[in-house]
Scaffold this active site. Structure first.
Site, PDB file in Angstrom:
ATOM      1  N   LEU A   1       0.844  -1.192   0.000  1.00  0.00           N
ATOM      2  CA  LEU A   1       0.000   0.000   0.000  1.00  0.00           C
ATOM      3  C   LEU A   1       0.884   1.249   0.000  1.00  0.00           C
ATOM      4  O   LEU A   1       0.725   2.153   0.827  1.00  0.00           O
ATOM      5  CB  LEU A   1      -0.944   0.000   1.203  1.00  0.00           C
ATOM      6  CG  LEU A   1      -2.201   0.854   1.047  1.00  0.00           C
ATOM      7  CD1 LEU A   1      -3.122   0.266  -0.017  1.00  0.00           C
ATOM      8  CD2 LEU A   1      -2.952   0.968   2.378  1.00  0.00           C
ATOM      9  N   GLY A   2       1.811   1.275  -0.965  1.00  0.00           N
ATOM     10  CA  GLY A   2       2.631   2.464  -1.161  1.00  0.00           C
ATOM     11  C   GLY A   2       1.922   3.428  -2.092  1.00  0.00           C
ATOM     12  O   GLY A   2       0.695   3.491  -2.118  1.00  0.00           O
TER      13      GLY A   2
ATOM     14  N   ILE B   1       1.587   3.451  -5.437  1.00  0.00           N
ATOM     15  CA  ILE B   1       0.753   2.809  -6.452  1.00  0.00           C
ATOM     16  C   ILE B   1      -0.389   2.039  -5.813  1.00  0.00           C
ATOM     17  O   ILE B   1      -1.542   2.125  -6.256  1.00  0.00           O
ATOM     18  CB  ILE B   1       1.613   1.895  -7.348  1.00  0.00           C
ATOM     19  CG1 ILE B   1       2.603   2.748  -8.158  1.00  0.00           C
ATOM     20  CG2 ILE B   1       0.739   1.061  -8.272  1.00  0.00           C
ATOM     21  CD1 ILE B   1       3.605   1.945  -8.961  1.00  0.00           C
TER      22      ILE B   1
ATOM     23  N   ARG C   1       4.441  -4.160   4.531  1.00  0.00           N
ATOM     24  CA  ARG C   1       5.500  -4.333   5.536  1.00  0.00           C
ATOM     25  C   ARG C   1       5.158  -3.597   6.823  1.00  0.00           C
ATOM     26  O   ARG C   1       5.477  -4.057   7.921  1.00  0.00           O
ATOM     27  CB  ARG C   1       6.835  -3.816   4.989  1.00  0.00           C
ATOM     28  CG  ARG C   1       7.455  -4.682   3.908  1.00  0.00           C
ATOM     29  CD  ARG C   1       8.710  -4.054   3.368  1.00  0.00           C
ATOM     30  NE  ARG C   1       8.441  -2.769   2.739  1.00  0.00           N
ATOM     31  CZ  ARG C   1       9.372  -1.977   2.224  1.00  0.00           C
ATOM     32  NH1 ARG C   1      10.644  -2.326   2.295  1.00  0.00           N
ATOM     33  NH2 ARG C   1       9.048  -0.827   1.655  1.00  0.00           N
ATOM     34  N   THR C   2       4.534  -2.439   6.680  1.00  0.00           N
ATOM     35  CA  THR C   2       4.112  -1.659   7.847  1.00  0.00           C
ATOM     36  C   THR C   2       2.647  -1.273   7.691  1.00  0.00           C
ATOM     37  O   THR C   2       2.184  -1.014   6.587  1.00  0.00           O
ATOM     38  CB  THR C   2       4.951  -0.371   7.989  1.00  0.00           C
ATOM     39  OG1 THR C   2       4.847   0.404   6.785  1.00  0.00           O
ATOM     40  CG2 THR C   2       6.413  -0.715   8.244  1.00  0.00           C
TER      41      THR C   2
ATOM     42  N   ILE D   1       0.724  -6.027 -11.424  1.00  0.00           N
ATOM     43  CA  ILE D   1       1.333  -4.889 -12.105  1.00  0.00           C
ATOM     44  C   ILE D   1       2.655  -4.535 -11.428  1.00  0.00           C
ATOM     45  O   ILE D   1       3.212  -3.453 -11.646  1.00  0.00           O
ATOM     46  CB  ILE D   1       0.388  -3.664 -12.138  1.00  0.00           C
ATOM     47  CG1 ILE D   1      -0.241  -3.377 -10.775  1.00  0.00           C
ATOM     48  CG2 ILE D   1      -0.730  -3.896 -13.155  1.00  0.00           C
ATOM     49  CD1 ILE D   1       0.612  -2.588  -9.845  1.00  0.00           C
TER      50      ILE D   1
ATOM     51  N   ARG E   1       6.127  -6.902 -10.422  1.00  0.00           N
ATOM     52  CA  ARG E   1       7.203  -7.526 -11.177  1.00  0.00           C
ATOM     53  C   ARG E   1       6.839  -8.996 -11.403  1.00  0.00           C
ATOM     54  O   ARG E   1       6.166  -9.614 -10.578  1.00  0.00           O
ATOM     55  CB  ARG E   1       8.535  -7.441 -10.431  1.00  0.00           C
ATOM     56  CG  ARG E   1       9.159  -6.045 -10.418  1.00  0.00           C
ATOM     57  CD  ARG E   1       9.716  -5.674 -11.780  1.00  0.00           C
ATOM     58  NE  ARG E   1      10.439  -4.411 -11.773  1.00  0.00           N
ATOM     59  CZ  ARG E   1       9.916  -3.245 -12.101  1.00  0.00           C
ATOM     60  NH1 ARG E   1       8.628  -3.174 -12.444  1.00  0.00           N
ATOM     61  NH2 ARG E   1      10.642  -2.144 -12.093  1.00  0.00           N
TER      62      ARG E   1
ATOM     63  N   ASP F   1       0.478  -7.830 -16.307  1.00  0.00           N
ATOM     64  CA  ASP F   1       1.256  -6.880 -17.105  1.00  0.00           C
ATOM     65  C   ASP F   1       2.742  -7.217 -17.066  1.00  0.00           C
ATOM     66  O   ASP F   1       3.522  -6.656 -17.822  1.00  0.00           O
ATOM     67  CB  ASP F   1       1.048  -5.449 -16.592  1.00  0.00           C
ATOM     68  CG  ASP F   1       1.744  -4.415 -17.452  1.00  0.00           C
ATOM     69  OD1 ASP F   1       1.605  -4.480 -18.693  1.00  0.00           O
ATOM     70  OD2 ASP F   1       2.452  -3.537 -16.902  1.00  0.00           O
TER      71      ASP F   1
ATOM     72  N   GLU G   1      10.399 -12.089 -18.921  1.00  0.00           N
ATOM     73  CA  GLU G   1      10.031 -11.225 -20.039  1.00  0.00           C
ATOM     74  C   GLU G   1      11.150 -11.146 -21.083  1.00  0.00           C
ATOM     75  O   GLU G   1      12.324 -11.112 -20.709  1.00  0.00           O
ATOM     76  CB  GLU G   1       9.722  -9.815 -19.517  1.00  0.00           C
ATOM     77  CG  GLU G   1       8.536  -9.762 -18.585  1.00  0.00           C
ATOM     78  CD  GLU G   1       8.320  -8.370 -17.997  1.00  0.00           C
ATOM     79  OE1 GLU G   1       9.071  -7.434 -18.360  1.00  0.00           O
ATOM     80  OE2 GLU G   1       7.424  -8.216 -17.166  1.00  0.00           O
TER      81      GLU G   1
ATOM     82  N   HIS H   1       3.957  -5.465 -20.276  1.00  0.00           N
ATOM     83  CA  HIS H   1       4.656  -4.574 -19.340  1.00  0.00           C
ATOM     84  C   HIS H   1       4.545  -3.116 -19.795  1.00  0.00           C
ATOM     85  O   HIS H   1       5.555  -2.442 -20.053  1.00  0.00           O
ATOM     86  CB  HIS H   1       6.128  -4.981 -19.206  1.00  0.00           C
ATOM     87  CG  HIS H   1       6.750  -4.482 -17.923  1.00  0.00           C
ATOM     88  ND1 HIS H   1       7.826  -5.101 -17.318  1.00  0.00           N
ATOM     89  CD2 HIS H   1       6.449  -3.426 -17.127  1.00  0.00           C
ATOM     90  CE1 HIS H   1       8.158  -4.440 -16.221  1.00  0.00           C
ATOM     91  NE2 HIS H   1       7.334  -3.424 -16.085  1.00  0.00           N
TER      92      HIS H   1
END
Length: 313
Positions: free
Chosen positions: A152-153, A155, A175-176, A230, A232, A256, A261, A279
């Site tokens: 939940l950064g 993006i 992570r937090t 979306i 990696r 994506d 790749e 991508h």
């Protein structure tokens, strides 16, 4: 600044290359027959690297450039840069985080809707003349589905904001804990997958998130669940994903990114409950220009002894 060499790890937009060439000595690594010989002869002038999410700077490249001062990445992802080595050497690192947030979040929503409503299969149904023979089979609605987000950064938060407008309850694993997010935080990915219908991967790729989507997580999501990636490709254990889709243990997937790749498993291509995208999360003219401008601005700031705009290290 024209004598400062900037090493490009791979071809990027002509706009970015032109903007760098106006201010620095642009070095196109892909046009050099012997990179080792070139570096040995020009190492004193190569003081910057520009890479992207696929071709960054590993320890070998960093060690070969004793006068390297900065890596300006044309990406928000940093998994292709040896950050530990950069810290050891005092090499600055910048990325392009905010410039691409909206574009990637938009694509995530597009993949969610296209996957659950099987838009690509609908398109082929019409193009192949099958609509004249029979109606397309029923799909499932996107609105109101419980959406879980891994990461939940910037993006992830932008995705949550968008999907919330569709009446979708949102929960997450990070992570937090984001105390002011207003969304439910789950202590692990298994619990998140168990309690959602659509699982979106939007975290950074690190050692701890490599194959964070494994068989256990996929089975927790279940035959009525959908996976959207979306982030990696290496976030997902791809063989496990393929087998789950083929066996019907997972409802569908919108992807994506892929683990190797541009190679994509043949079995995925033949499935109508999978939406495949090459991508292109950041691939709009507006976003790529903004990213390029930020790459150049960070280089100019560094070599002008001014504060970096988006420092990572």
């Amino acid at each position: 600044m024209d004598k400062i060499g900037v090493w490009f790890t791979c071809p990027m937009s002509n706009y970015l290359q032109d903007e760098v060439a106006k201010r620095f000595k642009l070095i196109k690594s892909w046009e050099i027959a012997s990179k080792t010989a070139f570096i040995n002869h020009h190492s004193k002038s190569i003081r910057a690297i520009v890479g992207n999410g696929a071709y960054g700077a590993d320890s070998t490249l960093i060690e070969s450039l004793p006068y390297l001062e900065i890596i300006s990445s044309h990406s928000s992802g940093l998994d292709q840069i040896d950050l530990v080595k950069c810290k050891e050497r005092g090499i600055r690192v910048t990325s392009t985080p905010d410039t691409l947030t909206d574009e990637v979040a938009d694509l995530a929503i597009t993949l969610i809707l296209a996957t659950v409503r099987r838009i690509c299969a609908c398109d082929q149904h019409v193009r192949n003349g099958l609509w004249k023979q029979q109606d397309f089979k029923l799909t499932t609605k996107g609105s109101g589905k419980h959406v879980g987000i891994i990461g939940l950064g910037r993006i992830g938060s932008a995705i949550a904001k968008r999907i919330h407008a569709f009446g979708c309850p949102v929960s997450y694993y990070s992570r937090t804990e984001k105390l002011n997010s207003g969304y439910k935080c789950h202590p692990n990915v298994i619990e998140l997958a168990t309690n959602c219908e659509i699982l979106v991967v939007a975290c950074s790729l690190t050692e701890s998130t490599y194959h964070i989507i494994n068989r256990e997580v996929i089975d927790a999501l279940g035959p009525n669940g959908y996976l959207i990636n979306i982030g990696r490709g290496a976030h997902v254990d791809e063989p496990e994903l393929v087998s789950a889709l083929v066996e019907g243990r997972l409802g569908g997937a919108g992807l994506d990114v892929f683990e190797h790749e541009p190679e994509v498993p043949d079995q995925l291509i033949g499935l109508d409950n999978v939406v495949l995208s090459p991508h292109v999360g950041t691939c709009t003219m507006e976003t790529r220009k903004a990213m390029a401008d930020l790459v150049v601005a960070n280089l100019v700031a560094h070599f002008s002894n001014e504060p970096l705009l988006t420092p990572v290290v």
